[in-house]
Write a protein that holds these residues in place. Structure first.
Motif, PDB file in Angstrom:
ATOM      1  N   ASN A   8       7.612  29.908  66.776  1.00 27.59           N
ATOM      2  CA  ASN A   8       8.212  29.565  68.052  1.00 27.59           C
ATOM      3  C   ASN A   8       7.236  28.761  68.897  1.00 27.59           C
ATOM      4  OD1 ASN A   8      10.550  30.951  67.481  1.00 27.59           O
ATOM      5  ND2 ASN A   8       9.960  32.775  68.603  1.00 27.59           N
ATOM      6  N   TYR A   9       7.783  27.799  69.630  1.00 29.63           N
ATOM      7  CA  TYR A   9       6.970  27.038  70.575  1.00 29.63           C
ATOM      8  C   TYR A   9       7.831  26.690  71.781  1.00 29.63           C
ATOM      9  CZ  TYR A   9       9.295  22.647  69.389  1.00 29.63           C
ATOM     10  OH  TYR A   9      10.217  21.657  69.229  1.00 29.63           O
ATOM     11  N   SER A  10       7.177  26.396  72.867  1.00 31.66           N
ATOM     12  CA  SER A  10       7.872  25.880  74.039  1.00 31.66           C
ATOM     13  C   SER A  10       7.049  24.723  74.590  1.00 31.66           C
ATOM     14  CB  SER A  10       8.069  26.966  75.100  1.00 31.66           C
ATOM     15  OG  SER A  10       6.827  27.419  75.579  1.00 31.66           O
ATOM     16  N   LEU A  11       7.692  23.881  75.373  1.00 26.27           N
ATOM     17  CA  LEU A  11       7.007  22.753  75.982  1.00 26.27           C
ATOM     18  C   LEU A  11       6.641  23.117  77.410  1.00 26.27           C
ATOM     19  CD1 LEU A  11       9.136  19.716  74.754  1.00 26.27           C
ATOM     20  CD2 LEU A  11       6.953  20.550  73.867  1.00 26.27           C
ATOM     21  N   SER A  12       5.438  22.726  77.806  1.00 31.65           N
ATOM     22  CA  SER A  12       5.024  22.975  79.182  1.00 31.65           C
ATOM     23  C   SER A  12       4.406  21.703  79.743  1.00 31.65           C
ATOM     24  CB  SER A  12       4.040  24.145  79.253  1.00 31.65           C
ATOM     25  OG  SER A  12       2.894  23.886  78.501  1.00 31.65           O
ATOM     26  N   ARG A  27       3.927  16.556  78.505  1.00 34.65           N
ATOM     27  CA  ARG A  27       4.455  17.802  77.941  1.00 34.65           C
ATOM     28  C   ARG A  27       3.672  18.110  76.683  1.00 34.65           C
ATOM     29  NH1 ARG A  27       6.627  15.284  81.739  1.00 34.65           N
ATOM     30  NH2 ARG A  27       8.433  16.107  82.755  1.00 34.65           N
ATOM     31  N   ILE A  28       3.259  19.363  76.539  1.00 35.72           N
ATOM     32  CA  ILE A  28       2.561  19.782  75.330  1.00 35.72           C
ATOM     33  C   ILE A  28       3.261  21.013  74.760  1.00 35.72           C
ATOM     34  CG2 ILE A  28       0.312  18.869  76.009  1.00 35.72           C
ATOM     35  CD1 ILE A  28      -0.487  21.784  76.670  1.00 35.72           C
ATOM     36  N   ALA A  29       3.183  21.152  73.460  1.00 32.29           N
ATOM     37  CA  ALA A  29       3.771  22.308  72.785  1.00 32.29           C
ATOM     38  C   ALA A  29       2.770  23.449  72.796  1.00 32.29           C
ATOM     39  CB  ALA A  29       4.144  21.949  71.353  1.00 32.29           C
ATOM     40  N   ARG A  30       3.262  24.659  73.051  1.00 27.85           N
ATOM     41  CA  ARG A  30       2.437  25.864  73.018  1.00 27.85           C
ATOM     42  C   ARG A  30       3.116  26.894  72.127  1.00 27.85           C
ATOM     43  NH1 ARG A  30      -0.461  27.481  78.387  1.00 27.85           N
ATOM     44  NH2 ARG A  30      -0.992  29.028  76.856  1.00 27.85           N
ATOM     45  N   ALA A  31       2.328  27.464  71.218  1.00 29.12           N
ATOM     46  CA  ALA A  31       2.865  28.500  70.334  1.00 29.12           C
ATOM     47  C   ALA A  31       3.228  29.725  71.153  1.00 29.12           C
ATOM     48  CB  ALA A  31       1.833  28.872  69.270  1.00 29.12           C
ATOM     49  N   ARG A  32       4.325  30.367  70.807  1.00 27.96           N
ATOM     50  CA  ARG A  32       4.765  31.594  71.466  1.00 27.96           C
ATOM     51  C   ARG A  32       4.778  32.728  70.442  1.00 27.96           C
ATOM     52  NH1 ARG A  32       3.516  30.839  76.392  1.00 27.96           N
ATOM     53  NH2 ARG A  32       4.443  28.969  77.242  1.00 27.96           N
ATOM     54  N   VAL A  33       4.059  33.777  70.770  1.00 28.61           N
ATOM     55  CA  VAL A  33       3.922  34.913  69.864  1.00 28.61           C
ATOM     56  C   VAL A  33       5.184  35.767  69.925  1.00 28.61           C
ATOM     57  CG1 VAL A  33       2.558  36.980  69.391  1.00 28.61           C
ATOM     58  CG2 VAL A  33       1.426  34.899  70.158  1.00 28.61           C
ATOM     59  N   LYS A 122      -5.590  26.610  58.352  1.00 29.57           N
ATOM     60  CA  LYS A 122      -4.642  25.527  58.630  1.00 29.57           C
ATOM     61  C   LYS A 122      -3.268  25.985  58.174  1.00 29.57           C
ATOM     62  CE  LYS A 122      -7.434  21.386  58.493  1.00 29.57           C
ATOM     63  NZ  LYS A 122      -7.678  20.115  57.794  1.00 29.57           N
ATOM     64  N   LEU A 123      -2.330  25.999  59.077  1.00 25.40           N
ATOM     65  CA  LEU A 123      -0.970  26.446  58.760  1.00 25.40           C
ATOM     66  C   LEU A 123      -0.103  25.227  58.442  1.00 25.40           C
ATOM     67  CD1 LEU A 123      -0.564  29.150  61.537  1.00 25.40           C
ATOM     68  CD2 LEU A 123      -1.103  29.498  59.119  1.00 25.40           C
ATOM     69  N   ASN A 124      -0.325  24.650  57.271  1.00 24.26           N
ATOM     70  CA  ASN A 124       0.407  23.450  56.880  1.00 24.26           C
ATOM     71  C   ASN A 124       1.808  23.750  56.368  1.00 24.26           C
ATOM     72  OD1 ASN A 124      -1.784  21.787  57.482  1.00 24.26           O
ATOM     73  ND2 ASN A 124      -2.654  22.029  55.447  1.00 24.26           N
ATOM     74  N   ASP A 125       2.104  24.999  56.062  1.00 27.57           N
ATOM     75  CA  ASP A 125       3.387  25.338  55.457  1.00 27.57           C
ATOM     76  C   ASP A 125       4.356  25.989  56.438  1.00 27.57           C
ATOM     77  OD1 ASP A 125       1.849  27.613  55.740  1.00 27.57           O
ATOM     78  OD2 ASP A 125       2.452  28.499  53.837  1.00 27.57           O
ATOM     79  N   VAL A 126       4.202  25.756  57.737  1.00 27.78           N
ATOM     80  CA  VAL A 126       5.088  26.382  58.716  1.00 27.78           C
ATOM     81  C   VAL A 126       6.167  25.415  59.177  1.00 27.78           C
ATOM     82  CG1 VAL A 126       3.311  27.955  59.571  1.00 27.78           C
ATOM     83  CG2 VAL A 126       3.648  25.800  60.715  1.00 27.78           C
ATOM     84  N   THR A 127       7.257  25.987  59.647  1.00 33.63           N
ATOM     85  CA  THR A 127       8.299  25.226  60.323  1.00 33.63           C
ATOM     86  C   THR A 127       8.261  25.653  61.783  1.00 33.63           C
ATOM     87  OG1 THR A 127       9.963  26.903  59.806  1.00 33.63           O
ATOM     88  CG2 THR A 127       9.736  25.078  58.253  1.00 33.63           C
ATOM     89  N   PHE A 128       8.947  24.904  62.621  1.00 32.47           N
ATOM     90  CA  PHE A 128       8.866  25.161  64.050  1.00 32.47           C
ATOM     91  C   PHE A 128      10.247  25.320  64.657  1.00 32.47           C
ATOM     92  CE2 PHE A 128       4.432  24.392  64.080  1.00 32.47           C
ATOM     93  CZ  PHE A 128       4.221  23.413  63.130  1.00 32.47           C
ATOM     94  N   GLU A 129      10.343  26.170  65.679  1.00 32.21           N
ATOM     95  CA  GLU A 129      11.592  26.394  66.390  1.00 32.21           C
ATOM     96  C   GLU A 129      11.292  26.381  67.882  1.00 32.21           C
ATOM     97  OE1 GLU A 129      14.459  30.169  67.093  1.00 32.21           O
ATOM     98  OE2 GLU A 129      14.055  29.659  64.998  1.00 32.21           O
ATOM     99  N   ARG A 130      11.934  25.478  68.598  1.00 30.38           N
ATOM    100  CA  ARG A 130      11.693  25.371  70.046  1.00 30.38           C
ATOM    101  C   ARG A 130      12.458  26.458  70.783  1.00 30.38           C
ATOM    102  NH1 ARG A 130      12.544  19.956  73.675  1.00 30.38           N
ATOM    103  NH2 ARG A 130      12.151  20.925  75.685  1.00 30.38           N
ATOM    104  N   ILE A 131      11.789  27.099  71.733  1.00 27.33           N
ATOM    105  CA  ILE A 131      12.408  28.116  72.575  1.00 27.33           C
ATOM    106  C   ILE A 131      12.185  27.723  74.032  1.00 27.33           C
ATOM    107  CG2 ILE A 131      12.137  29.952  70.867  1.00 27.33           C
ATOM    108  CD1 ILE A 131       9.747  30.959  72.523  1.00 27.33           C
ATOM    109  N   GLU A 132      12.899  28.378  74.920  1.00 24.71           N
ATOM    110  CA  GLU A 132      12.737  28.100  76.346  1.00 24.71           C
ATOM    111  C   GLU A 132      11.413  28.676  76.823  1.00 24.71           C
ATOM    112  OE1 GLU A 132      14.653  26.175  78.338  1.00 24.71           O
ATOM    113  OE2 GLU A 132      15.632  25.729  76.436  1.00 24.71           O
TER     114      GLU A 132
END
Length: 163
Positions: A8-12, A27-33, A122-132
């Motif tokens: 998960n990530y969100s833009l800030s 705007r930058i992406a930030r990982a969300r735990v 290095k997490l090269n094998d991940v996919t990403f999902e945008r959240i609010e």
């Protein structure tokens, strides 16, 4: 082992102070735990994929950490598998002349330094999902933590983090 869930990530918004875009709002992406996996739950997950039980996994992990710490405290570098190397590190005051150096007063502390294995971290094998983005709150309260869940010492469950 590939990623189980997308990260998960969100833009800030951030106003940059240095670099090519200094002074601009970007705007930058930030990982969300999603949550936190407790040591007990982690041991359960490892045990589900081995012939060891939860207590054996916990004992081995704790023993290996204690053993590595002792070796590093004695000046050894410990290759800690896929994680990387554990090395001794010192923090000390500077002195002008070697004869003026006194270990008890000039060495400020010793630590274990992890030199990570780059390919593991290095997490090269991940996919990403945008959240609010999380709403900004004025009070800082306790965050919800999945460590409050009791460990599962049985064999039921899917063995996936967060499952």
């Amino acid at each position: 082992m590939g990623a189980i869930n997308p990260m998960n990530y969100s833009l800030s918004e951030r106003k940059l102070k240095i670099g090519k875009q200094a002074g601009k709002t970007v705007r930058i992406a930030r990982a969300r735990v999603r949550g936190r996996v407790s040591f007990a739950r982690f041991c359960d997950l490892v045990a589900e994929h081995t012939t060891f039980n939860y207590m054996e996994v916990a004992s081995i992990l704790n023993l290996s950490a204690d053993m590595a710490r002792g070796l590093v405290a004695g000046g050894e570098t410990v290759e800690y598998g896929r994680l990387g190397c554990l090395c001794p590190s010192l923090r000390s005051k500077a002195v002008a002349k070697e004869v003026d150096f006194n270990a008890t007063t000039h060495i400020l502390g010793a630590r274990v330094l992890l030199r990570p294995n780059r390919s593991f971290f290095k997490l090269n094998d991940v996919t990403f999902e945008r959240i609010e983005p999380r709403p900004q709150s004025k009070k800082k309260g306790k965050k919800k933590d999945s460590t409050t869940q009791p460990p599962n010492h049985g064999s039921e469950g899917g063995g996936h983090i967060g499952a």
